[in-house]
Scaffold this motif. Structure first.
Motif, PDB file in Angstrom:
ATOM      1  N   UNK A 196      -7.017   3.393  10.597  1.00 56.98           N
ATOM      2  CA  UNK A 196      -7.070   2.080  11.251  1.00 56.98           C
ATOM      3  C   UNK A 196      -7.413   0.988  10.247  1.00 56.98           C
ATOM      4  N   UNK A 197      -8.405   1.227   9.426  1.00 61.51           N
ATOM      5  CA  UNK A 197      -8.806   0.263   8.396  1.00 61.51           C
ATOM      6  C   UNK A 197      -7.657  -0.018   7.429  1.00 61.51           C
ATOM      7  N   UNK A 198      -6.996   1.030   6.979  1.00 63.04           N
ATOM      8  CA  UNK A 198      -5.915   0.849   6.015  1.00 63.04           C
ATOM      9  C   UNK A 198      -4.745   0.102   6.648  1.00 63.04           C
ATOM     10  N   UNK A 199      -4.389   0.471   7.883  1.00 63.00           N
ATOM     11  CA  UNK A 199      -3.298  -0.221   8.571  1.00 63.00           C
ATOM     12  C   UNK A 199      -3.624  -1.696   8.760  1.00 63.00           C
ATOM     13  N   UNK A 200      -4.856  -1.990   9.174  1.00 67.22           N
ATOM     14  CA  UNK A 200      -5.265  -3.376   9.391  1.00 67.22           C
ATOM     15  C   UNK A 200      -5.238  -4.170   8.085  1.00 67.22           C
ATOM     16  N   UNK A 201      -5.733  -3.562   7.008  1.00 69.43           N
ATOM     17  CA  UNK A 201      -5.712  -4.228   5.712  1.00 69.43           C
ATOM     18  C   UNK A 201      -4.305  -4.505   5.219  1.00 69.43           C
ATOM     19  N   UNK A 202      -3.414  -3.543   5.417  1.00 69.65           N
ATOM     20  CA  UNK A 202      -2.048  -3.728   4.944  1.00 69.65           C
ATOM     21  C   UNK A 202      -1.265  -4.701   5.831  1.00 69.65           C
ATOM     22  N   UNK A 203      -1.642  -4.804   7.100  1.00 71.55           N
ATOM     23  CA  UNK A 203      -1.010  -5.819   7.950  1.00 71.55           C
ATOM     24  C   UNK A 203      -1.289  -7.209   7.397  1.00 71.55           C
ATOM     25  N   UNK A 204      -2.543  -7.452   6.997  1.00 72.50           N
ATOM     26  CA  UNK A 204      -2.840  -8.752   6.385  1.00 72.50           C
ATOM     27  C   UNK A 204      -2.063  -8.923   5.078  1.00 72.50           C
ATOM     28  N   UNK A 205      -2.034  -7.890   4.246  1.00 72.81           N
ATOM     29  CA  UNK A 205      -1.306  -7.994   2.972  1.00 72.81           C
ATOM     30  C   UNK A 205       0.169  -8.269   3.214  1.00 72.81           C
ATOM     31  N   UNK A 206       0.731  -7.668   4.248  1.00 73.50           N
ATOM     32  CA  UNK A 206       2.131  -7.934   4.598  1.00 73.50           C
ATOM     33  C   UNK A 206       2.333  -9.412   4.935  1.00 73.50           C
ATOM     34  N   UNK A 207       1.476  -9.930   5.807  1.00 72.89           N
ATOM     35  CA  UNK A 207       1.617 -11.336   6.188  1.00 72.89           C
ATOM     36  C   UNK A 207       1.323 -12.260   5.004  1.00 72.89           C
ATOM     37  N   UNK A 208       0.467 -11.815   4.095  1.00 78.01           N
ATOM     38  CA  UNK A 208       0.149 -12.625   2.929  1.00 78.01           C
ATOM     39  C   UNK A 208       1.364 -12.776   2.018  1.00 78.01           C
ATOM     40  N   UNK A 209       2.216 -11.765   1.962  1.00 73.30           N
ATOM     41  CA  UNK A 209       3.449 -11.881   1.186  1.00 73.30           C
ATOM     42  C   UNK A 209       4.474 -12.753   1.891  1.00 73.30           C
ATOM     43  N   UNK A 210       4.411 -12.804   3.219  1.00 70.22           N
ATOM     44  CA  UNK A 210       5.426 -13.524   3.988  1.00 70.22           C
ATOM     45  C   UNK A 210       5.087 -14.994   4.189  1.00 70.22           C
ATOM     46  N   UNK A 211       3.812 -15.289   4.480  1.00 67.61           N
ATOM     47  CA  UNK A 211       3.448 -16.676   4.823  1.00 67.61           C
ATOM     48  C   UNK A 211       2.333 -17.220   3.946  1.00 67.61           C
TER      49      UNK A 211
END
Length: 353
Positions: A240-255
């Motif tokens: 859960x922690x890793x998925x949540x962290x990578x979700x932010x990293x994904x959005x950080x690359x996009x927006x």
């Protein structure tokens, strides 16, 4: 003297000039953030109030066995449907053993065993399946029984643990994993900007494993609130922690710098209220009950809940959801890693010190 006369004749700034100056000033981002925070505060309060303030039965799956086709038994079930506004979805089972298997598999929340040609009924509940659902049924069924002449006995076949009488501990530990997951990624972006993409993913995994261990150890070993299947619960929290962290990293690359907005909206405004942790899915507004199962917070609660209270009956679905979000986030982050703020340039091998 000419300068004085020119100053006296100078025209006041036009609205267009004022707007241009405002856009270039440091006040602009502060004003934008102020408005965003105000909107986020209202949405945060509204989403949690909408989902949790007045939980109402909407679709409670229940099994029925025994003499339910007799007139009195049918009158009891009809009265229950009316009292709960047609929210009980009755599933007829051929045997009590089959009904209990369905309860262990979390396909039903209750079992109505109609006996003595409908004169008595035993309501078997699973408090661990959802304390709020069990409370609604335990309050409603005896009252309906008194009106229809059926003596109702209520039992809890799978009660909550003593340290978690309201069934909220799993919601809290999953919430902690979600919040720390993306806050950790934010802090890496701020304080460790020079990490390469691969290093960023590695450190996200590292704090996910350590933080998951810390959450599980605190709740189980230190506080004794839950008796966890430790390794399984730890790995669910870490995922859960890793998925949540990578979700932010994904959005950080996009927006870019606005990545917090979609992350907060997806994980906190939408994901946590619909997770089924604080209010069981059958009591949530219908769209939330369905959406929540497909988001990381809901999948985490689902997997953790089964691991703690239904050992041996774990489902693949919540792990597929968590794994799917993890793979999607990692793939987007890696594909557009050149757009992620930060990183460092590698010097050519021939370059001097």
């Amino acid at each position: 003297m000419a300068d004085i006369f020119r100053g006296a004749d100078a025209q006041p700034p036009t609205p267009g000039r004022r707007w241009s100056e405002f856009r270039q000033s440091p006040l602009r981002p502060a004003v934008v953030l102020t408005l965003i925070l105000a909107a986020a505060a209202g949405l945060f309060a509204g989403s949690y109030t909408f989902a949790m303030a007045d939980p109402t039965p909407r679709s409670i799956p229940a099994a029925v066995v025994g003499s339910y086709e007799q007139a009195r038994g049918q009158a009891f079930l009809d009265g229950l449907e009316k009292a709960l506004n047609a929210s009980v979805k009755v599933r007829r089972c051929g045997s009590l053993a089959g009904a209990r298997q369905a309860m262990d598999d979390q396909r039903v929340f209750a079992i109505f065993d109609i006996r003595d040609d409908g004169r008595t009924a035993v309501l078997d509940l699973s408090g661990a399946s959802g304390a709020s659902v069990a409370e609604v049924l335990a309050d409603t069924a005896p009252a309906v029984g008194r009106r229809t002449g059926v003596v109702v006995t209520v039992r809890d076949l799978n009660p909550l643990q003593e340290g978690d009488p309201r069934g909220l501990a799993i919601f809290y530990i999953s919430l902690a994993a979600v919040i720390i997951g993306f806050l950790g990624a934010i802090q890496l972006s701020v304080h460790a900007r020079d990490l390469t993409p691969l290093e960023r993913m590695a450190f996200t995994l590292a704090y996910a494993l350590l933080s998951g261990f810390a959450i599980a150890a605190t709740v189980d070993w230190l506080l004794g609130a839950l008796d966890l299947p430790f390794v399984q619960s730890w790995l669910i929290l870490a995922l859960t922690l890793f998925a949540s962290g990578m979700v932010f990293s994904m959005f950080n690359t996009l927006v870019g710098r606005w990545a917090m907005l979609p992350t907060w909206g997806l994980m906190v405004l939408l994901g946590n209220p619909s997770s089924g942790g604080a209010v069981s899915w059958p009591l949530l507004p219908s769209p939330l009950g369905e959406i929540g199962k497909w988001l990381p917070p809901g999948a985490s609660v689902n997997a953790q809940h089964t691991a703690v209270y239904f050992r041996g009956h774990q489902h693949a679905f919540p792990f597929l959801v968590l794994g799917g979000w993890t793979l999607l986030s990692c793939a987007v982050f890696w594909t557009w890693r050149h757009r992620h703020p930060g990183g460092r340039e590698r010097r050519p091998a021939s370059a001097g010190p």
